[in-house]
Design a protein around this motif. Structure first.
Motif, PDB file in Angstrom:
ATOM      1  N   ASP A   3      21.717  -4.649  34.522  1.00  0.00           N
ATOM      2  CA  ASP A   3      21.562  -3.482  35.747  1.00  0.00           C
ATOM      3  C   ASP A   3      20.415  -4.432  36.697  1.00  0.00           C
ATOM      4  N   LEU A   6      22.341  -6.948  38.916  1.00  0.00           N
ATOM      5  CA  LEU A   6      23.198  -6.351  39.882  1.00  0.00           C
ATOM      6  C   LEU A   6      22.178  -5.844  41.086  1.00  0.00           C
ATOM      7  N   GLU A  10      22.464  -7.166  44.876  1.00  0.00           N
ATOM      8  CA  GLU A  10      22.582  -5.989  46.021  1.00  0.00           C
ATOM      9  C   GLU A  10      21.473  -5.953  47.231  1.00  0.00           C
ATOM     10  N   TYR A 136      28.741 -10.822  40.675  1.00  0.00           N
ATOM     11  CA  TYR A 136      28.605  -9.396  40.837  1.00  0.00           C
ATOM     12  C   TYR A 136      29.743  -8.923  40.095  1.00  0.00           C
ATOM     13  N   ASP A 137      30.896  -9.170  40.364  1.00  0.00           N
ATOM     14  CA  ASP A 137      32.328  -8.483  39.661  1.00  0.00           C
ATOM     15  C   ASP A 137      32.144  -8.687  38.389  1.00  0.00           C
ATOM     16  N   SER A 140      29.134  -6.884  36.674  1.00  0.00           N
ATOM     17  CA  SER A 140      29.164  -5.273  36.939  1.00  0.00           C
ATOM     18  C   SER A 140      30.226  -4.875  35.786  1.00  0.00           C
ATOM     19  N   TYR A 143      28.162  -4.783  32.676  1.00  0.00           N
ATOM     20  CA  TYR A 143      27.296  -3.720  32.751  1.00  0.00           C
ATOM     21  C   TYR A 143      27.785  -2.395  32.238  1.00  0.00           C
TER      22      TYR A 143
END
Length: 304
Positions: A3, A6, A10, A136-137, A140, A143
């Motif tokens: 988390d 990410l 961002e 990121y993908d 994610s 997560y």
């Protein structure tokens, strides 16, 4: 950690190389072999033999796919190249003091160097951006898997606590029966499986005796439909209990079908061979189904 990573991406709090390092730790903690391989390539550089072709594409490292040319350098060096190209652009942005016969060729050379530096910057920063997007993908996905697992574990734990409490109230020996079922299913031999299914059937019987003791007069569930609720009508008594608790018809029908199938299969399992895998699922379904029926009485009891 996933988390937090990410959020780092961002909010652009980390460089690409730092993101790869942090993501490497996440991959190691969850035991994700593919991600560990990808991040290892990004940290140490890619082999020149195209063995990591899938990651070359995902990291945006192709220079010329038809010629099988790609950038092998590590993400840290890619970042350094991007920063160097950016510094070159800044240095050239002010132009130069040219005059005389050298004006035109010098100006052309200056423009050419800016174009080259810009092209280099686009290439290296593009790789950084693609690597970060891929990270990121993947993070994610990890997560959300972890989040679901945590929610699932919490839900199962809460459900188990409610069911165990209801079973304990239904029969002082109910939980001991469940422990015996578990022990027998762990043994795995045919005789133990048969005994486990017999115990499941007796558990259903004991719960029916608790929630709706047998009686001579039939029970009316509406529209003139009556059920015999004597000692042998175990499933009828469970159905009568769900009706008395105010469960909807669709829910009552679902529970009736489920328990009927389970009761029949548990009875058949004492005479016919049932695989260990099936026996375990039958036990779990029996446990959940009885838990649902027993917890129906809680709101009703609160109104009395």
């Amino acid at each position: 950690m996933a988390d937090e990573l990410l959020a780092d991406i961002e909010l652009k709090r980390l460089k690409a190389s730092e993101i790869v390092l942090k993501a490497s730790r996440v991959a190691r903690l969850v035991g994700h072999a593919e991600l560990t391989e990808f991040f290892g390539l990004e940290r140490n550089g890619y082999p020149a033999d195209e063995s990591a072709r899938i990651w070359i594409g995902r990291a945006g490292r192709w220079a010329d796919k038809e010629k099988k040319a790609f950038y092998t350098t590590s993400i840290a060096k890619v970042e350094a190249h991007a920063e160097s190209a950016q510094q070159a652009i800044e240095a050239l942005r002010g132009g130069g003091n040219y005059s005389g016969d050298m004006l035109i060729p010098a100006s052309r050379d200056h423009d050419s160097r800016i174009i080259q530096a810009s092209s280099n910057f686009d290439t290296w920063s593009g790789i950084c951006g693609q690597v970060v997007a891929t990270v990121y993908d993947m993070i994610s996905e990890i997560y959300h898997e972890l989040l679901f697992s945590e929610l699932q574990a919490s839900l199962f734990a809460e459900t188990q606590e409610n069911i165990d409490g209801s079973l304990a109230a239904a029969s002082g020996s109910a939980l001991e029966k469940i422990e015996r079922v578990s022990d027998r299913l762990r043994d795995g031999d045919p005789e133990s499986v048969s005994q486990a299914l017999t115990t499941c059937r007796r558990l259903i019987d004991s719960c029916a005796d608790y929630v709706f003791p047998a009686r001579e007069e039939p029970y009316t569930i509406g529209d003139g439909v009556t059920l015999k609720v004597g000692p042998q009508q175990v499933l009828n008594r469970l159905q009568a209990h769900t009706h008395a608790c105010g469960a909807s018809k669709s829910r009552r029908d679902r529970m009736r079908r489920t328990l009927s199938d389970l009761y029949d299969r548990c009875s058949a399992g004492t005479h016919a061979e049932v695989s260990l895998g099936e026996a375990r699922f039958l036990f779990l379904q029996t446990y959940i189904s009885l838990g649902e029926i027993l917890t129906l009485s809680a709101p009703q009891a609160g109104k009395d």
